[in-house]
Design a protein around this motif. Structure first.
Motif, PDB file in Angstrom:
ATOM      1  N   TYR A 152       0.812  -1.208   0.000  1.00  0.00           N
ATOM      2  CA  TYR A 152       0.000   0.000   0.000  1.00  0.00           C
ATOM      3  C   TYR A 152       0.849   1.264   0.000  1.00  0.00           C
ATOM      4  N   SER A 153       0.390   2.243  -0.752  1.00  0.00           N
ATOM      5  CA  SER A 153       1.027   3.557  -0.799  1.00  0.00           C
ATOM      6  C   SER A 153       0.030   4.577  -0.263  1.00  0.00           C
ATOM      7  N   SER A 154       0.332   5.134   0.900  1.00  0.00           N
ATOM      8  CA  SER A 154      -0.565   6.101   1.533  1.00  0.00           C
ATOM      9  C   SER A 154      -0.473   7.458   0.859  1.00  0.00           C
ATOM     10  N   ASP A 155      -1.573   8.202   0.909  1.00  0.00           N
ATOM     11  CA  ASP A 155      -1.613   9.562   0.395  1.00  0.00           C
ATOM     12  C   ASP A 155      -0.864  10.464   1.375  1.00  0.00           C
ATOM     13  N   GLN A 156       0.311  10.910   0.987  1.00  0.00           N
ATOM     14  CA  GLN A 156       1.152  11.717   1.865  1.00  0.00           C
ATOM     15  C   GLN A 156       0.625  13.141   2.053  1.00  0.00           C
ATOM     16  N   ASP A 157      -0.291  13.576   1.174  1.00  0.00           N
ATOM     17  CA  ASP A 157      -0.864  14.917   1.286  1.00  0.00           C
ATOM     18  C   ASP A 157      -1.998  14.984   2.299  1.00  0.00           C
ATOM     19  N   LEU A 158      -2.469  13.828   2.765  1.00  0.00           N
ATOM     20  CA  LEU A 158      -3.607  13.793   3.690  1.00  0.00           C
ATOM     21  C   LEU A 158      -3.106  13.769   5.125  1.00  0.00           C
ATOM     22  N   ASN A 159      -3.498  14.771   5.894  1.00  0.00           N
ATOM     23  CA  ASN A 159      -3.168  14.833   7.316  1.00  0.00           C
ATOM     24  C   ASN A 159      -4.433  15.250   8.043  1.00  0.00           C
ATOM     25  N   VAL A 160      -5.268  14.255   8.392  1.00  0.00           N
ATOM     26  CA  VAL A 160      -6.577  14.518   8.983  1.00  0.00           C
ATOM     27  C   VAL A 160      -6.699  13.761  10.295  1.00  0.00           C
ATOM     28  N   THR A 161      -7.078  14.493  11.350  1.00  0.00           N
ATOM     29  CA  THR A 161      -7.298  13.877  12.657  1.00  0.00           C
ATOM     30  C   THR A 161      -8.704  14.198  13.142  1.00  0.00           C
ATOM     31  N   ASP A 162      -9.107  13.524  14.193  1.00  0.00           N
ATOM     32  CA  ASP A 162     -10.449  13.643  14.745  1.00  0.00           C
ATOM     33  C   ASP A 162     -10.742  15.063  15.225  1.00  0.00           C
ATOM     34  N   ALA A 163     -11.933  15.563  14.895  1.00  0.00           N
ATOM     35  CA  ALA A 163     -12.322  16.936  15.246  1.00  0.00           C
ATOM     36  C   ALA A 163     -12.606  17.110  16.731  1.00  0.00           C
ATOM     37  N   CYS A 192     -14.662  11.705  13.844  1.00  0.00           N
ATOM     38  CA  CYS A 192     -15.536  12.837  13.536  1.00  0.00           C
ATOM     39  C   CYS A 192     -14.709  13.865  12.775  1.00  0.00           C
ATOM     40  N   LEU A 193     -15.196  14.250  11.598  1.00  0.00           N
ATOM     41  CA  LEU A 193     -14.458  15.185  10.760  1.00  0.00           C
ATOM     42  C   LEU A 193     -15.218  16.490  10.620  1.00  0.00           C
ATOM     43  N   GLY A 194     -14.481  17.575  10.626  1.00  0.00           N
ATOM     44  CA  GLY A 194     -15.071  18.856  10.280  1.00  0.00           C
ATOM     45  C   GLY A 194     -15.253  18.914   8.769  1.00  0.00           C
ATOM     46  N   PRO A 195     -16.015  19.871   8.277  1.00  0.00           N
ATOM     47  CA  PRO A 195     -16.276  19.956   6.839  1.00  0.00           C
ATOM     48  C   PRO A 195     -15.009  20.037   5.979  1.00  0.00           C
ATOM     49  N   ASP A 196     -14.014  20.798   6.398  1.00  0.00           N
ATOM     50  CA  ASP A 196     -12.787  20.926   5.612  1.00  0.00           C
ATOM     51  C   ASP A 196     -12.020  19.612   5.553  1.00  0.00           C
ATOM     52  N   ASP A 197     -11.929  18.921   6.696  1.00  0.00           N
ATOM     53  CA  ASP A 197     -11.237  17.634   6.711  1.00  0.00           C
ATOM     54  C   ASP A 197     -12.005  16.579   5.925  1.00  0.00           C
TER      55      ASP A 197
END
Length: 83
Positions: free
Chosen positions: A4-15, A44-49
């Motif tokens: 697997y190759s993870s998306d390195q541009d994604l940095n999302v954590t719980d809101a 739980c994600l905010g709208p931007d995440d």
């Protein structure tokens, strides 16, 4: 080594401040896309995440298509060469 190759541009954590994270990855062997929620059962994600995750999934889907198309083209070339 992971397939697997993870998306390195994604940095999302719980809101809500938990340590949960989202990972979007493409399987380099077969083109499937994996969506993982790390360290918990939910996030739980905010709208931007949420939008960032959606874009990461779209990028992974396109990457997966390229992998499966290349595999298909390779199979077509192998079949033609053996005839």
């Amino acid at each position: 080594m992971s397939a697997y190759s993870s998306d390195q541009d994604l940095n999302v954590t719980d809101a809500t401040g938990k340590d949960a994270e989202v990972d979007v990855a493409t399987n380099l062997l077969n083109g499937t896309v994996r969506l993982s929620v790390l360290w918990t059962d939910e996030i739980c994600l905010g709208p931007d995440d949420a939008e960032r995750v959606a874009h990461a999934l779209l990028r992974a889907a396109e990457h997966g298509r390229r992998i499966t198309e290349a595999q298909s083209a390779g199979a077509d070339t192998d079949t033609a060469a053996s005839q």
